[in-house]
Scaffold this motif. Structure first.
Motif, mmCIF file in Angstrom:
data_model
loop_
_atom_site.group_PDB
_atom_site.id
_atom_site.type_symbol
_atom_site.label_atom_id
_atom_site.label_comp_id
_atom_site.label_asym_id
_atom_site.label_seq_id
_atom_site.Cartn_x
_atom_site.Cartn_y
_atom_site.Cartn_z
ATOM 1 N N TRP A 157 64.381 35.564 38.160
ATOM 2 C CA TRP A 157 65.812 35.223 38.130
ATOM 3 C C TRP A 157 66.028 33.799 38.642
ATOM 4 O O TRP A 157 66.776 33.021 38.044
ATOM 5 C CB TRP A 157 66.598 36.211 38.981
ATOM 6 N N ILE A 158 65.382 33.443 39.738
ATOM 7 C CA ILE A 158 65.540 32.094 40.311
ATOM 8 C C ILE A 158 65.084 31.033 39.313
ATOM 9 O O ILE A 158 65.784 30.040 39.071
ATOM 10 C CB ILE A 158 64.746 31.981 41.628
ATOM 11 N N THR A 221 66.755 42.942 40.826
ATOM 12 C CA THR A 221 66.947 42.284 42.120
ATOM 13 C C THR A 221 68.097 42.922 42.896
ATOM 14 O O THR A 221 68.059 42.997 44.131
ATOM 15 C CB THR A 221 67.222 40.777 41.913
ATOM 16 N N LEU A 234 74.994 37.502 43.464
ATOM 17 C CA LEU A 234 73.948 37.505 42.438
ATOM 18 C C LEU A 234 74.509 37.932 41.084
ATOM 19 O O LEU A 234 74.246 37.295 40.055
ATOM 20 C CB LEU A 234 72.814 38.446 42.858
#
Length: 445
Positions: A157-158, A221, A234
């Protein structure tokens, strides 16, 4: 009563999560030390990270003269599936779910050889399904390391957010990149627009691929973070990022998953099982509507609508053409087999291109009318999973949410040909089937 069934009943009465009951602590300890478990983690991590960097990796490897390295994940997938298959055959113990999958694939492969008439094309049709096959067959081993997978998804995701930002603010060198392998022209990264709006793909190969990775990595996540505030941040950042990719199908899936989370919080958990059934019905009924009526009439007037333009194209051309192609090449009973639709047509057919853009349409081309009971069996599996789990654990809800996301997006995408989505979709189905098969509890040690 068998020992396995006794274990199930004790688990239910104790209120344990379904997946936790099926993979006991001693079993997890053994799995983590096993060769198959380590292989599963290496392959899963390689596939997820490569999907995240698919476009950029192809550009830098190809320009460095190392273009063939991009096929290392595919080779790992192939080897891991063979290792598991040979291990099961050697021990003469194979989960019923795996037997069913291999029987379907074998039948579709034979049909493809007969009707498609190109062994390479049919084999390639099997090749593109490797992520789904891996996720499905390795489901119990992946479940044993779900904590690791959640951390890996956070990393994906990052990197996806960073790639999106780079693509938005800079001119990345891999945008629109393509290259040649033998006689095949390979698309390294898709540079395209919708109504003049550039579709951002970040490090990935295409905007819809980036959106899919963002949704699934954020979902996993979410169940790794403990802070409710962090989960909200998020999810909101992910929604905005998907909006920038202009991938409307993924955005719709995210909206529905948000509603499902609210439904769960409100205590209306039985409704979630019915939502899965509605999603399956949408996957099946919408393309059938395009086939039964005039596709051009159904798509009329949508070509100028930003939100519905692509849906209009599916109604007017893609879905009716896919059904017609399946009937011309094969027949309604057996379909046309592996290699008859989707990505294989891109490389092996000059006269016809069709990605199906729907799970049911894709399966119909592969296995004909048998795709109907198969789709409804998916709904039955999910409904029974909901009834069995009662959401005693977050991992159960994660699996259900991920499956529902794949189904909703599967209305407008065939899903199983996507590396990231195919992997997750296969894992979710395999994990849910573990509660239906006593073989699935112990045969992959």
């Amino acid at each position: 009563m068998s020992q396995v069934n006794e274990h199930r009943l004790v688990g239910y009465s104790a209120g344990m999560p379904v997946l936790a009951r099926l993979v006991s602590a001693p079993r997890i300890a053994r799995d983590r030390r096993s060769l198959l478990s380590r292989l599963a983690m290496v392959v899963f991590a390689t596939l997820v990270l490569f999907s995240t960097f698919n476009g950029a990796a192809r550009y830098f490897l190809e320009t460095s003269g190392l273009g063939l390295v991009v096929y290392v994940p595919a080779m790992l997938l192939f080897v891991s599936v063979l290792v598991l298959l040979f291990t099961q055959l050697k021990r003469r113990r194979m989960p019923r779910k795996d037997i069913g999958l291999w029987a379907l694939l074998l039948a579709s492969f034979i049909v493809g050889l007969v009707y498609v008439g190109n062994a390479s094309q049919t084999a390639f049709g099997l090749y593109v399904l490797l992520p789904f096959i891996f996720g499905f067959c390795y489901a119990n081993l992946l479940q044993a390391r779900l904590a690791f997978i959640k951390r890996l998804m956070l990393l994906a995701w990052i990197f996806s957010i960073i790639g999106l930002a780079l693509d938005y603010f800079t001119e990345v060198p891999w945008r629109g990149f393509g290259y040649q392998i033998g006689k095949f022209q390979v698309e390294g990264n898709r540079d395209w627009t919708t109504f003049g709006i550039r579709r951002l793909s970040g490090f990935s190969r295409a905007s819809f691929e980036l959106a899919s990775i963002l949704l699934m990595s954020a979902l996993f996540t979410m169940f790794h973070l403990h802070s409710r505030a962090m989960r909200c941040v998020l999810w909101l950042v992910t929604g905005f990022a998907i909006f920038l990719t202009t991938s409307k199908g993924v955005l719709l899936a995210m909206i529905v998953l948000s509603l499902v989370y609210g439904i769960r919080r409100a205590g209306m958990r039985k409704l979630i099982g019915w939502l899965v059934i509605v999603a399956v019905l949408a996957v099946v009924v919408l393309p059938l509507t395009a086939g039964l009526y005039s596709g051009s009439d159904l798509g009329l007037g949508l070509e100028d609508d930003f939100l519905l333009q692509s849906m209009g194209a599916r109604f007017a051309q893609m879905w009716p053409d896919a059904f017609e192609h399946a009937h011309e090449v094969g027949n309604p009973l057996w379909g046309a087999g592996l290699g008859s639709i989707g990505v294989p047509l891109t490389y092996f057919s000059d006269r016809f291109q069709n990605s199906a853009d729907n799970i049911f349409v894709y399966l119909y081309c592969l296995i004909g009318v048998f795709s109907l009971p198969l789709m409804f069996y998916v709904a039955v599996i999910a409904k029974r999973f909901v009834a069995a789990s009662r959401y005693q654990g977050s991992d159960d809800f994660l699996v259900l949410q991920a499956l529902l996301g794949c189904l909703i997006y599967g209305v407008t995408t065939n899903v199983v040909e996507s590396s990231a989505l195919g992997l997750v979709f296969g894992f979710c189905l395999g994990a849910m089937l573990l509660i239906r098969s006593s073989h699935g509890v112990s045969h992959n040690e």
